[in-house]
Design a protein around this motif. Structure first.
Motif, PDB file in Angstrom:
ATOM      1  N   ALA A  37       0.821  -1.214   0.000  1.00 51.43           N
ATOM      2  CA  ALA A  37       0.000   0.000   0.000  1.00 51.43           C
ATOM      3  C   ALA A  37       0.848   1.253   0.000  1.00 51.43           C
ATOM      4  CB  ALA A  37      -0.932  -0.015   1.208  1.00 51.43           C
ATOM      5  N   ASN A  38       2.016   1.208   0.628  1.00 54.48           N
ATOM      6  CA  ASN A  38       2.926   2.361   0.638  1.00 54.48           C
ATOM      7  C   ASN A  38       3.440   2.658  -0.768  1.00 54.48           C
ATOM      8  OD1 ASN A  38       4.327   4.426   2.101  1.00 54.48           O
ATOM      9  ND2 ASN A  38       6.219   3.220   1.856  1.00 54.48           N
ATOM     10  N   GLN A  39       3.565   1.598  -1.604  1.00 54.62           N
ATOM     11  CA  GLN A  39       4.052   1.771  -2.958  1.00 54.62           C
ATOM     12  C   GLN A  39       2.935   2.119  -3.940  1.00 54.62           C
ATOM     13  OE1 GLN A  39       7.294   1.631  -3.946  1.00 54.62           O
ATOM     14  NE2 GLN A  39       7.897   1.327  -1.797  1.00 54.62           N
ATOM     15  N   THR A  40       1.793   1.454  -3.797  1.00 48.17           N
ATOM     16  CA  THR A  40       0.721   1.591  -4.803  1.00 48.17           C
ATOM     17  C   THR A  40      -0.489   2.363  -4.302  1.00 48.17           C
ATOM     18  OG1 THR A  40      -0.342  -0.474  -4.126  1.00 48.17           O
ATOM     19  CG2 THR A  40       1.408  -0.614  -5.781  1.00 48.17           C
ATOM     20  N   GLY A  41      -0.603   2.586  -3.023  1.00 48.85           N
ATOM     21  CA  GLY A  41      -1.747   3.301  -2.457  1.00 48.85           C
ATOM     22  C   GLY A  41      -2.757   2.380  -1.795  1.00 48.85           C
ATOM     23  N   THR A  42      -2.915   1.161  -2.296  1.00 46.99           N
ATOM     24  CA  THR A  42      -3.869   0.209  -1.702  1.00 46.99           C
ATOM     25  C   THR A  42      -3.304  -1.202  -1.782  1.00 46.99           C
ATOM     26  OG1 THR A  42      -5.019  -0.154  -3.801  1.00 46.99           O
ATOM     27  CG2 THR A  42      -5.880   1.598  -2.367  1.00 46.99           C
ATOM     28  N   SER A  43      -3.857  -2.072  -0.987  1.00 48.54           N
ATOM     29  CA  SER A  43      -3.538  -3.500  -1.037  1.00 48.54           C
ATOM     30  C   SER A  43      -4.647  -4.251  -0.311  1.00 48.54           C
ATOM     31  CB  SER A  43      -2.170  -3.803  -0.413  1.00 48.54           C
ATOM     32  OG  SER A  43      -2.202  -3.542   0.987  1.00 48.54           O
ATOM     33  N   SER A  44      -4.596  -5.565  -0.368  1.00 44.83           N
ATOM     34  CA  SER A  44      -5.621  -6.382   0.305  1.00 44.83           C
ATOM     35  C   SER A  44      -5.024  -7.734   0.652  1.00 44.83           C
ATOM     36  CB  SER A  44      -6.861  -6.565  -0.584  1.00 44.83           C
ATOM     37  OG  SER A  44      -6.508  -7.236  -1.788  1.00 44.83           O
ATOM     38  N   GLY A  45      -5.742  -8.502   1.461  1.00 42.90           N
ATOM     39  CA  GLY A  45      -5.281  -9.819   1.857  1.00 42.90           C
ATOM     40  C   GLY A  45      -6.282 -10.505   2.761  1.00 42.90           C
ATOM     41  N   ALA A  46      -5.880 -11.620   3.338  1.00 39.90           N
ATOM     42  CA  ALA A  46      -6.742 -12.397   4.231  1.00 39.90           C
ATOM     43  C   ALA A  46      -5.876 -13.062   5.282  1.00 39.90           C
ATOM     44  CB  ALA A  46      -7.535 -13.439   3.445  1.00 39.90           C
ATOM     45  N   TYR A  47      -6.468 -13.333   6.454  1.00 43.55           N
ATOM     46  CA  TYR A  47      -5.754 -13.986   7.536  1.00 43.55           C
ATOM     47  C   TYR A  47      -6.762 -14.645   8.469  1.00 43.55           C
ATOM     48  CZ  TYR A  47      -7.127  -9.917  10.362  1.00 43.55           C
ATOM     49  OH  TYR A  47      -7.857  -8.946  11.021  1.00 43.55           O
ATOM     50  N   LYS A  48      -6.253 -15.519   9.349  1.00 41.34           N
ATOM     51  CA  LYS A  48      -7.111 -16.110  10.364  1.00 41.34           C
ATOM     52  C   LYS A  48      -6.390 -16.065  11.699  1.00 41.34           C
ATOM     53  CE  LYS A  48      -5.742 -20.990   9.967  1.00 41.34           C
ATOM     54  NZ  LYS A  48      -6.232 -22.377   9.812  1.00 41.34           N
ATOM     55  N   ILE A  49      -7.163 -15.931  12.777  1.00 42.21           N
ATOM     56  CA  ILE A  49      -6.610 -15.872  14.125  1.00 42.21           C
ATOM     57  C   ILE A  49      -7.494 -16.693  15.045  1.00 42.21           C
ATOM     58  CG2 ILE A  49      -5.496 -13.615  13.859  1.00 42.21           C
ATOM     59  CD1 ILE A  49      -7.895 -12.353  15.228  1.00 42.21           C
ATOM     60  N   ASP A  50      -6.931 -17.101  16.169  1.00 40.04           N
ATOM     61  CA  ASP A  50      -7.671 -17.847  17.181  1.00 40.04           C
ATOM     62  C   ASP A  50      -8.121 -16.896  18.272  1.00 40.04           C
ATOM     63  OD1 ASP A  50      -7.390 -20.320  15.949  1.00 40.04           O
ATOM     64  OD2 ASP A  50      -5.406 -20.634  16.848  1.00 40.04           O
ATOM     65  N   LEU A  51      -9.441 -16.802  18.471  1.00 40.10           N
ATOM     66  CA  LEU A  51     -10.035 -15.981  19.516  1.00 40.10           C
ATOM     67  C   LEU A  51     -10.671 -16.895  20.557  1.00 40.10           C
ATOM     68  CD1 LEU A  51     -11.650 -13.225  17.259  1.00 40.10           C
ATOM     69  CD2 LEU A  51      -9.586 -13.019  18.656  1.00 40.10           C
ATOM     70  N   PRO A  52     -11.055 -16.346  21.708  1.00 35.86           N
ATOM     71  CA  PRO A  52     -11.647 -17.204  22.750  1.00 35.86           C
ATOM     72  C   PRO A  52     -12.841 -18.025  22.283  1.00 35.86           C
ATOM     73  CG  PRO A  52     -11.068 -15.076  23.676  1.00 35.86           C
ATOM     74  CD  PRO A  52     -10.818 -14.961  22.207  1.00 35.86           C
ATOM     75  N   ASP A  53     -13.626 -17.512  21.337  1.00 40.14           N
ATOM     76  CA  ASP A  53     -14.789 -18.268  20.866  1.00 40.14           C
ATOM     77  C   ASP A  53     -14.481 -19.135  19.657  1.00 40.14           C
ATOM     78  OD1 ASP A  53     -14.405 -16.251  19.056  1.00 40.14           O
ATOM     79  OD2 ASP A  53     -16.534 -15.746  18.844  1.00 40.14           O
ATOM     80  N   GLY A  54     -13.184 -19.244  19.298  1.00 40.00           N
ATOM     81  CA  GLY A  54     -12.810 -20.115  18.195  1.00 40.00           C
ATOM     82  C   GLY A  54     -12.020 -19.383  17.129  1.00 40.00           C
ATOM     83  N   THR A  55     -11.737 -20.112  16.056  1.00 34.91           N
ATOM     84  CA  THR A  55     -10.964 -19.539  14.949  1.00 34.91           C
ATOM     85  C   THR A  55     -11.848 -18.622  14.113  1.00 34.91           C
ATOM     86  OG1 THR A  55      -9.563 -21.504  14.857  1.00 34.91           O
ATOM     87  CG2 THR A  55      -9.581 -20.093  12.917  1.00 34.91           C
ATOM     88  N   ARG A  56     -11.286 -17.479  13.713  1.00 33.97           N
ATOM     89  CA  ARG A  56     -12.000 -16.506  12.885  1.00 33.97           C
ATOM     90  C   ARG A  56     -11.181 -16.191  11.637  1.00 33.97           C
ATOM     91  NH1 ARG A  56     -17.395 -14.734  14.083  1.00 33.97           N
ATOM     92  NH2 ARG A  56     -17.735 -15.220  16.273  1.00 33.97           N
TER      93      ARG A  56
END
Length: 882
Positions: free
Chosen positions: A395-414
């Protein structure tokens, strides 16, 4: 007075809830006292929580086991229960998952009925037993951990039943209990011995709701849950509490290491986790009206104060109008932000948080105020950090970017999808970025569910046909390169339909799950086990030739044949296995499965409980099978079937005493098809129901036609197939067919083979009693081949035993056959039954039968089965005029 209590006295998971209750009770009408108590208790709970936040440290303990086996009752809602799909759920299921997480020790829940759980513990198959009351008898073999819940055991009665208020008043009543439950021991100790044991709590509540049980003993939590679920609140009432027992966890006597591990593991679970479980499974108390008024009053007071401050500020200075515009703009922006469903963050190029905004704080890894100043590396795992920093750089080079990720929270994986946009540059300030992160967990779970359903069997979790095809295609590519074989085994359980029909599909599904576990456990890791549906399984064995496949097949046959205990039923089945081998029998899934299927049917025809390999002759048989099945579907409409009649002759007078109706089929394409070839196909396909009904109606109609033509008719026997025998309301249907033709019931006789009768003796007794009550004659066909016992035979309302032709054909020369026939005739006479011998072809055979008192015979000595017209012409005589 103890206000907060000693923190060590409570289960950590319930401490905060207990403290809240204490504060509410002591502070009623005294707000100042509530604040003081709250501060003291908060300090205590923080001290307790601080000891719980770290992982369980067992470095000084003896070596931990890799897995701990916990026996537990699977019928104790809401602590533990089974969902509709058979999966375990409940407060204790989640609690043991938390225990496994903090200890690093895998937990295997051996969940079954309570009796089986205790047996598993006594036999050493389990290390710990949960939800158990401490009794003197159990103290002899078990060591108990401290109690973690108090459970009342109550006596429940029909709402209309009064006068039961204590143990003494139970005398004279039958009390329902769950098998192996502490209720049973307590009642017997109090002298109440008229008890009836049920397999699980749900059966007791359903029986009470339907009026079959009037008094029962049950623990309070599952009773409340099941009574409400059964809509039985108006039918059942709680009479009194029999006793209150404490729930413990217990280990084998002297197993101090396991006891210590269990207690340390649960002590290490944070209190907020216990509170979450409490809210999830036990619910939370509703806010009182006084509390709501106080909260609303505080909110209104704060709002009024803020409004007064705003008014004062707006009156100051000459910027009144401009301030109003700024406030309006701010409010619009705030409303816009509040409407966003996404998480919004402001970060710099190093991944440091400078601001955050979201209405869904439960999706954050930390409280919003704790995010500010922290970096991605301090909050997330390495893979999430890399995804985030790469997106910021892009984003610093082009102005925008996107992606996806997952994390573990107390109520499960999100799962989250995010976009990054660079803010306009401000001189003297490091580059800043706005990150919008959207929770896409529901969509991700749905996608995974669709993928699972497309590739796996929902009942057993095994690969389905599609997934099997992928595995086989990959195995074939390797086998071609390495010049290896691949064996494909087609397994079909023998007579599994009888389990579904007699015990229900739910129990049948559980049996299928048990068989799948056994098969999987008997195979190698590289082998593939798939379920096609019903009771059919496929095994794919890479790098295995025919000899190896036979060894595996025999092993699987033995594994399946072991008895399985499902609830109170001990179930045993066998399996028939067909084998095809790559590359000799085919190069793709469809061809190999088709040939393995043909071999499996050959194994069934050879007596079941065995294995057979595919041959070219089987392919011919399979083609013939399909051709017969296809032609038979239209045979009735085309008038290709006919009924022939074989006379039954008395041995003494050689006079006509009856006839047997035999089905014949002449197909325009196939020609004359023998009954022993098309009848089994009709039975396996279900067409026998339609064909059998046609035969019955044809025979009854022919009897009426002969009577109307002035003939003196005799009883005609009609064979009843196993499929017809299992149909409900069979006797009512036969009676209706007789009424339609105004035919006397004693002119029809129904034949049931001994083998069919032995499959379900109780059903046979009930059905034959119904048919006998209609005045219809009954006979047992092929007697002597089914190994029925005299105790069963004497219960049947049978008029006639038919001696199987396999015993008749050699009676002139074979001593054993002669002895069997003599015994059958003697037994029938002692039970006042008539006997008829099948397959009589010589005068020597007839002379022997006449000498020993056989009543009648049929066979080629007298006549084969002939058409209705020939039978009338040769055997029927005019009726006597009245």
């Amino acid at each position: 007075m103890r206000v907060c209590g000693n923190a060590g006295d409570y289960d950590p998971g319930l401490l905060n809830i207990i403290l809240t209750g204490q504060i509410e009770r002591m502070a009623q009408g005294r707000p100042g006292m509530a604040v003081v108590i709250a501060l003291v208790c908060l300090a205590l709970t923080r001290s307790v929580s601080s000891a719980e936040t770290g992982a369980l440290d067992l470095s000084g303990a003896t070596a931990r086991p890799k897995v701990i086996r916990v026996a537990i009752d699977d019928d104790y809602p809401p602590f533990i229960m089974r969902e509709d799909n058979g999966q375990l759920a409940g407060y204790l299921v989640d609690a043991w998952k938390l225990w496994a997480r903090v200890t690093g020790v895998k937990v295997e829940l051996l969940a079954s009925d309570w009796q089986a759980a205790q047996v598993a513990m006594r036999s050493g198959k389990a290390d710990v037993i949960d939800t158990i009351f401490r009794t003197p008898a159990r103290l002899r073999t078990l060591d108990f951990t401290p109690a973690y819940a108090s459970i009342p055991a109550n006596i429940y009665t029909d709402k209309n039943l009064t006068g039961i208020a204590d143990v003494a008043s139970l005398r004279g009543f039958q009390v329902a209990v769950k098998a192996g439950d502490a209720c049973e021991d307590s009642l017997r100790a109090d002298g109440i011995t008229d008890l009836v044991a049920y397999a699980d709590y749900a059966d007791i509540v359903n029986a009470a709701a339907n009026g079959r049980v009037h008094v029962f003993c049950m623990d309070g939590p599952p009773a409340t849950y099941l009574i409400v679920r059964a809509n039985a609140e108006r039918r059942i009432r709680q009479a009194f509490t029999l006793y209150t027992g404490d729930f413990h966890r217990a280990v084998h006597t002297g197993d101090h290491a396991t006891a210590a591990l269990v207690m340390q593991g649960f002590s290490a679970i944070p209190s907020w986790e216990w509170a979450r479980l409490q809210d999830k499974w036990m619910g939370r108390s509703l806010e009182s009206a006084g509390q709501r008024k106080l909260r609303y009053g505080l909110v209104i007071s704060v709002a009024v104060i803020l409004l007064l401050v705003a008014v004062v500020l707006t009156l100051r200075g000459l910027i009144k109008v401009r301030t109003a515009d700024l406030v309006a703009t701010r409010d619009k922006l705030q409303a816009t932000l509040d409407a966003l469903p996404d998480l919004m963050f402001e970060l710099d190029l190093e991944g440091r948080f400078h601001d955050t905004h979201t209405a869904r704080t439960e999706l954050l890894v930390a409280a919003p105020e704790n995010l500010i100043g922290k970096t991605l590396e301090e909050l997330f795992s390495a893979d999430v950090v890399k995804i985030g920093l790469d997106a910021l750089r892009e984003a610093n080079q082009t102005g925008t970017s996107s992606g996806a990720y997952k994390i573990d929270l107390p109520d499960g994986t999100r799962w989250f999808e995010f976009t990054v946009a660079r803010k306009p540059f401000i001189p003297g300030q490091q580059a800043r970025f706005i990150v919008l992160s959207r929770d896409v967990t529901a969509r991700k779970v749905a996608e995974e569910r669709v993928n699972y359903l497309a590739n796996f069997d929902t009942l057993t979790g095994l690969p389905n046909r599609a997934q099997l095809g992928e595995h086989l295609a990959y195995a074939i590519s390797l086998a071609k390169r390495e010049r290896h074989h691949i064996a494909v085994l087609f397994l079909d359980l023998d007579h599994f339909k009888d389990i579904n029909d007699s015990l229900g599909h739910a129990l049948g599904d559980r049996f299928i799950i048990e068989i799948a576990k056994r098969l999987r456990g008997a195979l190698r890791d590289e082998d593939t086990l798939a379920r096609l549906g019903g009771d059919e399984f496929i095994v794919m064995l890479p790098d295995v030739d025919g000899a190896g496949a036979l060894q595996v097949a025999n092993k699987l046959i033995d594994v399946v044949a072991q008895p399985a205990r499902i609830d109170l039923h001990a179930l045993t089945v066998t399996t028939s296995i067909g084998v095809s081998v790559f590359p000799e029998d085919g190069h793709d899934l469809d061809t190999l499965l088709k040939k393995a299927d043909s071999a499996m049917y050959r194994a069934k025809r050879d007596g079941r409980n065995g294995a057979a390999f595919f041959t070219d002759a089987m392919q011919h048989d399979a083609d013939r099978h399909l051709q017969i099945l296809s032609s038979m579907r239209r045979a009735i409409e085309q008038g290709e079937f006919s009924v022939h009649y074989q006379p039954q002759i008395s041995t003494q007078q050689r006079a006509l005493v009856g006839a047997e109706a035999l089905l014949r089929w002449t197909c325009p394409v196939l020609g004359v098809v023998p009954p022993d070839e098309f009848i089994p196909i009709a039975e396996s396909s279900g067409l026998i129901l339609q064909i059998g009904d046609w035969v019955l109606r044809q025979v009854v109609s022919q009897q009426r036609a002969w009577i109307d033509a002035g003939h003196r008719v005799v009883p005609v026997a009609v064979n009843l197939s196993a499929v017809q025998f299992r149909q409900p309301l069979l006797s009512e249907h036969v009676a209706a067919v007789l009424r339609d033709q105004r035919l006397n019931p004693n002119l029809i006789e129904l034949e049931l083979t001994e083998t069919v009768m032995m499959q379900d003796p109780s059903r046979a007794v009930a059905l034959m009693n119904e048919i006998h009550g209609l005045g219809i004659g009954l006979s047992i066909d092929d007697f002597g081949t089914g190994f029925s016992s005299l105790s069963q035979l004497k219960k049947l309302r049978v008029n006639k035993l038919k001696i199987d032709k396999s015993f008749v054909q050699d009676i002139a020369v074979d001593h054993d056959d002669r002895s069997i026939v003599i015994a059958i005739i003697g037994m029938a006479k002692s039970m006042e039954m008539r006997t008829i011998a099948e397959g009589v072809e010589s005068e020597d055979q007839l002379a022997f039968l006449r000498e020993y008192g056989c009543d009648a015979f049929q066979g080629y000595l007298q006549s084969p089965a002939i058409s209705a017209d020939d039978f009338a012409r040769l055997y029927l005589r005019p009726a006597r005029s009245v």
